[in-house]
Motif scaffolding. Structure first.
Motif, PDB file in Angstrom:
ATOM      1  N   GLU A  73       0.831  -1.202   0.000  1.00 33.54           N
ATOM      2  CA  GLU A  73       0.000   0.000   0.000  1.00 33.54           C
ATOM      3  C   GLU A  73       0.868   1.255   0.000  1.00 33.54           C
ATOM      4  O   GLU A  73       0.560   2.244  -0.664  1.00 33.54           O
ATOM      5  CB  GLU A  73      -0.928   0.000   1.216  1.00 33.54           C
ATOM      6  CG  GLU A  73      -2.113  -0.949   1.094  1.00 33.54           C
ATOM      7  CD  GLU A  73      -3.031  -0.566  -0.054  1.00 33.54           C
ATOM      8  OE1 GLU A  73      -3.329   0.628  -0.215  1.00 33.54           O
ATOM      9  OE2 GLU A  73      -3.437  -1.473  -0.806  1.00 33.54           O
ATOM     10  N   LYS A 128       2.338   1.666  -3.466  1.00 28.67           N
ATOM     11  CA  LYS A 128       1.295   2.139  -4.375  1.00 28.67           C
ATOM     12  C   LYS A 128       1.006   3.613  -4.152  1.00 28.67           C
ATOM     13  O   LYS A 128       0.896   4.388  -5.116  1.00 28.67           O
ATOM     14  CB  LYS A 128       0.018   1.315  -4.185  1.00 28.67           C
ATOM     15  CG  LYS A 128      -1.114   1.724  -5.106  1.00 28.67           C
ATOM     16  CD  LYS A 128      -2.277   0.748  -5.002  1.00 28.67           C
ATOM     17  CE  LYS A 128      -2.924   0.762  -3.643  1.00 28.67           C
ATOM     18  NZ  LYS A 128      -4.098  -0.131  -3.563  1.00 28.67           N
ATOM     19  N   ALA A 129       0.878   4.003  -2.880  1.00 32.88           N
ATOM     20  CA  ALA A 129       0.605   5.405  -2.558  1.00 32.88           C
ATOM     21  C   ALA A 129       1.745   6.299  -3.020  1.00 32.88           C
ATOM     22  O   ALA A 129       1.521   7.404  -3.526  1.00 32.88           O
ATOM     23  CB  ALA A 129       0.386   5.555  -1.052  1.00 32.88           C
ATOM     24  N   ARG A 189       1.462   9.357  -5.726  1.00 33.82           N
ATOM     25  CA  ARG A 189       1.933  10.706  -5.425  1.00 33.82           C
ATOM     26  C   ARG A 189       2.936  11.189  -6.473  1.00 33.82           C
ATOM     27  O   ARG A 189       2.933  12.354  -6.875  1.00 33.82           O
ATOM     28  CB  ARG A 189       2.556  10.755  -4.021  1.00 33.82           C
ATOM     29  CG  ARG A 189       1.545  10.772  -2.892  1.00 33.82           C
ATOM     30  CD  ARG A 189       2.214  11.106  -1.568  1.00 33.82           C
ATOM     31  NE  ARG A 189       3.157  10.078  -1.164  1.00 33.82           N
ATOM     32  CZ  ARG A 189       2.837   9.034  -0.393  1.00 33.82           C
ATOM     33  NH1 ARG A 189       1.597   8.906   0.052  1.00 33.82           N
ATOM     34  NH2 ARG A 189       3.751   8.148  -0.053  1.00 33.82           N
ATOM     35  N   HIS A 238      -6.826  10.940  -4.418  1.00 35.20           N
ATOM     36  CA  HIS A 238      -7.612   9.794  -3.958  1.00 35.20           C
ATOM     37  C   HIS A 238      -8.379   9.139  -5.105  1.00 35.20           C
ATOM     38  O   HIS A 238      -8.734   7.962  -5.021  1.00 35.20           O
ATOM     39  CB  HIS A 238      -8.583  10.235  -2.864  1.00 35.20           C
ATOM     40  CG  HIS A 238      -7.913  10.845  -1.674  1.00 35.20           C
ATOM     41  ND1 HIS A 238      -7.098  10.124  -0.824  1.00 35.20           N
ATOM     42  CD2 HIS A 238      -7.915  12.114  -1.197  1.00 35.20           C
ATOM     43  CE1 HIS A 238      -6.629  10.917   0.126  1.00 35.20           C
ATOM     44  NE2 HIS A 238      -7.104  12.127  -0.083  1.00 35.20           N
ATOM     45  N   GLU A 240      -6.166   6.446  -8.498  1.00 37.41           N
ATOM     46  CA  GLU A 240      -6.095   4.991  -8.647  1.00 37.41           C
ATOM     47  C   GLU A 240      -7.300   4.472  -9.426  1.00 37.41           C
ATOM     48  O   GLU A 240      -7.166   3.591 -10.287  1.00 37.41           O
ATOM     49  CB  GLU A 240      -6.018   4.306  -7.278  1.00 37.41           C
ATOM     50  CG  GLU A 240      -5.870   2.788  -7.387  1.00 37.41           C
ATOM     51  CD  GLU A 240      -5.770   2.103  -6.038  1.00 37.41           C
ATOM     52  OE1 GLU A 240      -5.620   0.873  -6.022  1.00 37.41           O
ATOM     53  OE2 GLU A 240      -5.852   2.797  -5.004  1.00 37.41           O
TER      54      GLU A 240
END
Length: 213
Positions: free
Chosen positions: A41, A44-45, A49, A107, A110
Motif C-alpha cells: 500500500e 502504491k501510494a 503521489r 484519492h 487509482e
C-alpha cells in the motif's frame, strides 16, 4: 517517540536479509502477510503521489482534463485516449469519492488508472461486439441491438423488457449526453451491470441454474 510502524516495516522489507528461522507459526505468518500488505500500500501510494506530482502542471493537487489525457497517453505507451474514453475515465474517477468537480484528485487517481486499464483490456472484445451487433454502423447499440447481444450472452434466453429498460436507463448517458443508444465505453458499464445482475440472480437461486428475471 511515536513510530510509524508501516513506514518502519517498509524500511525493514527493503533492506532485509534472510534470517535463520525456517519455522513460521500461524500468528507470525499472518503478521508477515499484513506487513507485506502495508508495504504494498505504501509503494502504491508513493507511485500515485509521484504521478500526481509529474502531471499536475498547475500544482493544484488534481489533474484537469488535459493533464489526465497526457497521463493516460503515457500510461498506454503513447496511444492517446479518445474523447469518449477520456470522459469515461474522468467521470468514473470523479464520482468515486462522491464529490464531483470535473477533475481527478490524488484519492481518485487509482480509480482513473484502473478504469483506463479496464478500457484497454476490454477494447478488443467491445470492438468485436460492435462489429457483430451494431447493424446500422452508427457507433452505438440501440435497444434492439443491445437486446440481441444480451440474449446471446444469456444463452439464447430473452432478456425481460423491464431489465433491458433498467440497463438502458443506467448506461445510456453515463459518459456524455443521453443518445438513446449505448456507446463503446458505455457498453463496458452496461455489461458490468448485466453480469452483476446475473450473479445476483444466480446467488438468489442458491447457485443453481435458473432463469434471469
Amino acid at each position: 517517540i511515536h513510530f510509524n510502524m508501516a513506514a518502519v516495516a517498509a524500511v525493514v522489507l527493503r533492506h532485509r536479509q534472510k534470517g535463520p528461522s525456517k519455522k513460521v507459526g500461524a500468528t507470525r505468518a499472518k503478521s508477515a502477510k499484513a506487513t507485506r500488505a502495508q508495504y504494498e500500500e505504501l509503494v502504491k501510494a508513493d507511485k500515485l503521489r509521484s504521478l500526481m506530482a509529474k502531471y499536475d502542471k498547475s500544482r493544484e493537487g488534481k489533474l484537469n482534463q488535459q493533464e489526465l489525457s497526457q497521463l493516460l497517453k503515457d500510461n498506454a505507451g503513447g496511444v492517446e485516449p479518445t474523447e469518449e474514453e477520456l470522459q469515461f475515465v474522468l467521470m468514473t474517477a470523479d464520482q468515486s469519492d462522491g464529490r464531483i468537480n470535473g477533475q481527478v484528485n490524488l484519492h481518485e487517481l487509482e480509480v482513473a488508472l484502473q478504469c483506463h486499464l479496464a478500457l484497454r483490456q476490454n477494447k478488443a472484445e467491445v470492438e468485436k461486439y460492435f462489429a457483430k451487433y451494431d447493424l446500422d454502423k452508427d457507433g452505438m447499440l440501440d435497444r434492439p441491438e443491445l437486446a440481441k447481444l444480451l440474449n446471446d450472452l444469456n444463452e439464447g434466453k430473452e432478456v425481460e423488457e423491464e431489465e433491458l429498460d433498467w440497463i438502458m436507463a443506467n448506461a445510456d448517458g453515463k459518459i456524455m449526453e443521453s443518445s438513446g443508444g449505448i456507446r463503446k465505453t458505455e457498453l463496458i458499464y452496461a455489461l458490468s451491470l448485466w453480469y452483476s445482475h446475473v450473479e445476483d440472480a444466480h446467488a438468489a437461486c442458491g447457485g443453481k441454474s435458473c432463469s434471469i428475471q
